[in-house]
Design an enzyme around this catalytic site. Structure first.
Site, PDB file in Angstrom:
ATOM      1  N   ARG A 172       0.918  -1.196  -0.081  1.00  0.00           N
ATOM      2  CA  ARG A 172      -0.115   0.061   0.107  1.00  0.00           C
ATOM      3  C   ARG A 172       0.733   1.415  -0.078  1.00  0.00           C
ATOM      4  O   ARG A 172       0.621   2.239  -0.509  1.00  0.00           O
ATOM      5  CB  ARG A 172      -0.842  -0.129   1.426  1.00  0.00           C
ATOM      6  CG  ARG A 172      -1.824   1.344   1.420  1.00  0.00           C
ATOM      7  CD  ARG A 172      -2.429   1.865   0.068  1.00  0.00           C
ATOM      8  NE  ARG A 172      -3.072   0.784  -0.649  1.00  0.00           N
ATOM      9  CZ  ARG A 172      -3.510   0.869  -2.008  1.00  0.00           C
ATOM     10  NH1 ARG A 172      -3.154   2.088  -2.586  1.00  0.00           N
ATOM     11  NH2 ARG A 172      -4.104   0.122  -2.612  1.00  0.00           N
ATOM     12  N   LYS A 211       2.167  24.869  -3.090  1.00  0.00           N
ATOM     13  CA  LYS A 211       0.652  24.443  -2.747  1.00  0.00           C
ATOM     14  C   LYS A 211       1.064  23.172  -3.024  1.00  0.00           C
ATOM     15  O   LYS A 211       0.504  22.146  -3.794  1.00  0.00           O
ATOM     16  CB  LYS A 211      -0.374  24.922  -3.472  1.00  0.00           C
ATOM     17  CG  LYS A 211      -0.276  26.352  -3.458  1.00  0.00           C
ATOM     18  CD  LYS A 211      -1.682  26.926  -4.387  1.00  0.00           C
ATOM     19  CE  LYS A 211      -1.799  28.531  -4.156  1.00  0.00           C
ATOM     20  NZ  LYS A 211      -2.772  29.023  -5.161  1.00  0.00           N
ATOM     21  N   LYS A 246       4.752  39.571  -2.294  1.00  0.00           N
ATOM     22  CA  LYS A 246       3.071  39.717  -2.662  1.00  0.00           C
ATOM     23  C   LYS A 246       2.716  40.804  -2.105  1.00  0.00           C
ATOM     24  O   LYS A 246       3.293  41.755  -1.465  1.00  0.00           O
ATOM     25  CB  LYS A 246       2.727  38.225  -2.466  1.00  0.00           C
ATOM     26  CG  LYS A 246       3.223  37.306  -3.063  1.00  0.00           C
ATOM     27  CD  LYS A 246       2.283  36.066  -2.876  1.00  0.00           C
ATOM     28  CE  LYS A 246       2.922  34.754  -3.786  1.00  0.00           C
ATOM     29  NZ  LYS A 246       1.891  33.537  -3.626  1.00  0.00           N
ATOM     30  N   GLU A 265       4.815  40.354  -7.246  1.00  0.00           N
ATOM     31  CA  GLU A 265       3.642  40.221  -7.552  1.00  0.00           C
ATOM     32  C   GLU A 265       2.865  41.421  -7.707  1.00  0.00           C
ATOM     33  O   GLU A 265       2.964  42.458  -6.889  1.00  0.00           O
ATOM     34  CB  GLU A 265       2.759  39.353  -6.821  1.00  0.00           C
ATOM     35  CG  GLU A 265       1.364  39.208  -7.009  1.00  0.00           C
ATOM     36  CD  GLU A 265       0.647  38.345  -5.892  1.00  0.00           C
ATOM     37  OE1 GLU A 265       0.643  37.168  -6.124  1.00  0.00           O
ATOM     38  OE2 GLU A 265      -0.127  38.987  -5.143  1.00  0.00           O
ATOM     39  N   ASP A 310      -0.724  38.815 -11.640  1.00  0.00           N
ATOM     40  CA  ASP A 310      -1.483  37.871 -11.000  1.00  0.00           C
ATOM     41  C   ASP A 310      -3.098  37.984 -11.395  1.00  0.00           C
ATOM     42  O   ASP A 310      -3.622  39.128 -11.055  1.00  0.00           O
ATOM     43  CB  ASP A 310      -1.547  38.031  -9.411  1.00  0.00           C
ATOM     44  CG  ASP A 310      -2.188  37.066  -8.709  1.00  0.00           C
ATOM     45  OD1 ASP A 310      -2.270  35.850  -8.846  1.00  0.00           O
ATOM     46  OD2 ASP A 310      -2.886  37.395  -7.650  1.00  0.00           O
TER      47      ASP A 310
END
Length: 287
Positions: free
Chosen positions: A98, A133, A165, A199, A220
């Site tokens: 597994r 992510k 950002k 960004e 973005d």
């Protein structure tokens, strides 16, 4: 990133999680001297990734188990193809099954969807890249799978590059400095080898950012028209990355705006595990 030490650590942890006190079923039902041969078989077409990880699950469980990889990472396969062959003590093969499958299915799923995105942008000059992510603890595995599918890796971690950002810029400029001056002051304090990306979410932010002499500008959630206008405005003064709203249905049109990089979080956060199976034949006792 996917070093032998990383594979060993993560796979050993997965095996410990799955069989903390041994495999009760195999130990109760399978003769101790039984051996087995198992084939890793594709139930659907795809792109393979995770061969060394798959093999490690069996090797760590029992060094007497051998794994022959038939298909290499990055190679496409069809439904019904045999991807690897496992041989060894039957109890050990069943115990590792597994965990080995989980890694191979997950990584091959990521490689397969990445290959589809890469194919969509063929001949445009745009590169498909992943994001941070990723599943916590599995970043090296998932980003290796992106490369197996022909994609590129973005920064590996927060330590690898400067990427400002909107929230960073809001804090950076709260003392009254302009975006340009604040970025320049920060860049001047960095080693010359550190890449800087910023960004923006509007066309009117581009000039102030470029004036700080950054390496990459991220557009973005721009519309296609604004992406084209942004690429023209940048005019080669920095790499242009597009992010947000990217899917298999939209990625080609985004690439055709002239951007250099398209980052796609879905490569890792939304990839479906591929359907792979381990078909086992248990040999007679004493084999």
């Amino acid at each position: 990133m996917l070093t032998p030490a990383t594979i060993e650590r993560v796979v050993a942890g997965a095996l410990e999680e799955d069989a903390p006190w041994g495999d009760a079923t195999s130990e109760a039902l399978i003769p101790v001297d039984a051996s087995a041969r198992a084939e890793l078989v594709a139930r659907e077409p795809g792109v393979f990734s995770g061969g060394e990880v798959f093999a490690a699950a069996f090797r760590i469980t029992d060094p007497r188990t051998s794994v022959e990889l038939i298909v290499a990472d990055g190679e496409p396969f069809a439904a019904g193809d045999v991807l690897a062959v496992v041989s060894g003590p039957a109890r050990s093969v069943l115990t590792a099954e597994r965990v080995g499958l989980n890694f191979a299915q997950r990584m091959s799923g990521i490689a397969t969807i990445t290959a589809r995105y890469v194919a969509e942008v063929a001949h445009t000059g745009a590169r498909i890249a992943d994001t941070r992510k990723t599943t916590p603890g599995l970043r090296a595995f998932e980003r290796h799978a992106v490369r197996s599918g022909g994609g590129r890796n973005h920064r590996n971690s927060l330590s690898d590059a400067v990427m400002a950002k909107d929230n960073h810029l809001a804090v950076l400029t709260q003392g009254g400095l302009s975006v340009t001056d604040a970025l320049r002051a920060a860049i001047d304090a960095l080693p010359h080898t550190t890449h800087v990306e910023v960004e923006v979410d509007r066309l009117d932010q581009i000039e102030a950012v470029l004036a700080a002499r950054i390496g990459t500008i991220m557009l973005d959630n721009f519309s296609l028209d604004d992406l084209r206008a942004g690429v023209a405005q940048v005019g080669g003064r920095a790499q242009v990355e597009a992010s947000g709203g990217v899917s298999l249905e939209t990625v080609r049109a985004i690439a055709e705006t002239g951007v250099d990089i398209i980052s796609v979080g879905a490569l890792t956060h939304s990839a479906r595990a591929l359907d792979l199976g381990l078909d086992i034949r248990v040999d007679a006792r004493g084999a």
